[in-house]
Design an enzyme around this catalytic site. Structure first.
Site, mmCIF file in Angstrom:
data_model
loop_
_atom_site.group_PDB
_atom_site.id
_atom_site.type_symbol
_atom_site.label_atom_id
_atom_site.label_comp_id
_atom_site.label_asym_id
_atom_site.label_seq_id
_atom_site.Cartn_x
_atom_site.Cartn_y
_atom_site.Cartn_z
ATOM 1 C CE LYS A 99 -4.452 -1.774 1.202
ATOM 2 N NZ LYS A 99 -5.548 -1.899 2.182
ATOM 3 N NE ARG A 132 -7.767 -7.978 -0.201
ATOM 4 C CZ ARG A 132 -7.262 -7.129 -1.091
ATOM 5 N NH1 ARG A 132 -6.300 -6.301 -0.746
ATOM 6 N NH2 ARG A 132 -7.729 -7.100 -2.333
#
Ligand code: 8Y4
Length: 272
Positions: free
Chosen positions: A205, A239
């Site tokens: 991210k 995840r």
């Protein structure tokens, strides 16, 4: 470990839907071989500026892949969608978890999830994907995210979803600045009293871009460090894109945790 599987057309080779499906299946087999227990299938690109996908197109992408994977592999399939119609058909095709970045806030989503008998992941997001990073603000980010998750859990329980079927996710990067993401990552213990498994999505991210100056393909080291920090604080489901490396990083953390417990229990350990 939850492996991320995007079933979206490759921007380089235009092989059509069949090639997209075959590529996705190969990637899923690889992630299961590396230790993924869950495959999270998404048919809509979350890239900023990506064109929205209609329900029929999303279903054409994900349903054949869900059917094949649940038939072929010993893995739990999760459907990454915010559309109730996709939730219903994905569960009919074999998905057992609904992973909704909108925490089932769409009209009839909670009812569809309850009727499907699926497990659900409720994720916090401030705002909506198109604009959520424009000016995210919080008084106390940890308290506000916790409150939101508790409210969404109540809505699910009221609709008849079993408590055991609910997991919670602070939603890293979803309407949050770097400081918010770091506060949450350091305070995952604040969610323990909700007594539900925590799912965290940190992999590649933009917080690692901000911290390390790395483009998306250079964020593995940052992602592994964050995965270890999350698991150390008790996160249950990670995840990730890089299943094999994350499994190895967590093995190190787990080994240290076990060794630490042993030494604390050893009577002859000196102090002071
Ligand atoms: C590179 C690759 C940079 C991907 C950013 C991204 C979460 C999620 C997403 C999450 C849950 C993403 C569907 C965003 N993030 N679901 N989904 N939790 N439960 N961005 O954090 O991966 S998509």
């Amino acid at each position: 470990m939850m492996g991320i599987l995007n079933v979206t057309p490759d921007s380089f080779s235009d092989g059509g839907l069949h090639a997209t499906r075959e590529r996705a299946l190969a990637r899923a087999r690889q992630m299961v071989g590396e230790g993924a227990a869950i495959i999270d299938i998404g048919g809509e690109s979350t890239r900023p500026g990506a064109a929205p996908v209609g329900e029929a197109e999303e279903l054409d992408r994900v349903v054949p892949v869900i059917e094949q994977l649940s038939r072929e592999l010993d893995v739990v399939v999760s459907i990454d969608t915010a559309k109730p119609g996709v939730m219903r058909e994905a569960c009919r095709a074999g998905a057992e978890i609904i992973n909704d970045i909108n925490a089932l806030r769409a009209e009839s989503a909670v009812e569809v999830a309850a009727a499907a008998g699926a497990a659900v992941c409720l994720m916090h997001m401030q705002g909506e994907p198109r604009t959520m990073q424009q000016d995210p603000r919080y008084g106390d980010v940890v308290a506000e995210v916790r409150q939101f998750l508790q409210e969404r859990m109540q809505a699910c329980l009221a609709a008849g979803i079993a408590r055991d079927a609910i997991s919670l996710d602070p939603g890293f990067g979803f309407g949050k600045r770097l400081e918010h993401n770091l506060s949450l990552l350091g305070r995952l213990d604040a969610f323990a009293d909700l007594e539900r498994p925590l799912l965290v999505g940190l992999s590649r991210k933009s917080m690692f871009g901000q911290l390390l100056g790395q483009p998306v393909e250079g964020r593995l080291a940052g992602s592994l460090a964050a995965a270890v920090l999350a698991a150390w604080q008790g996160a249950h489901i990670l995840r990730v894109h890089d299943v094999g490396p994350t499994v190895e990083a967590l093995k190190v953390a787990q080994s240290v945790r076990q060794a630490g417990n042993n030494s604390r229990n050893t009577p002859d350990r000196t102090s002071g």
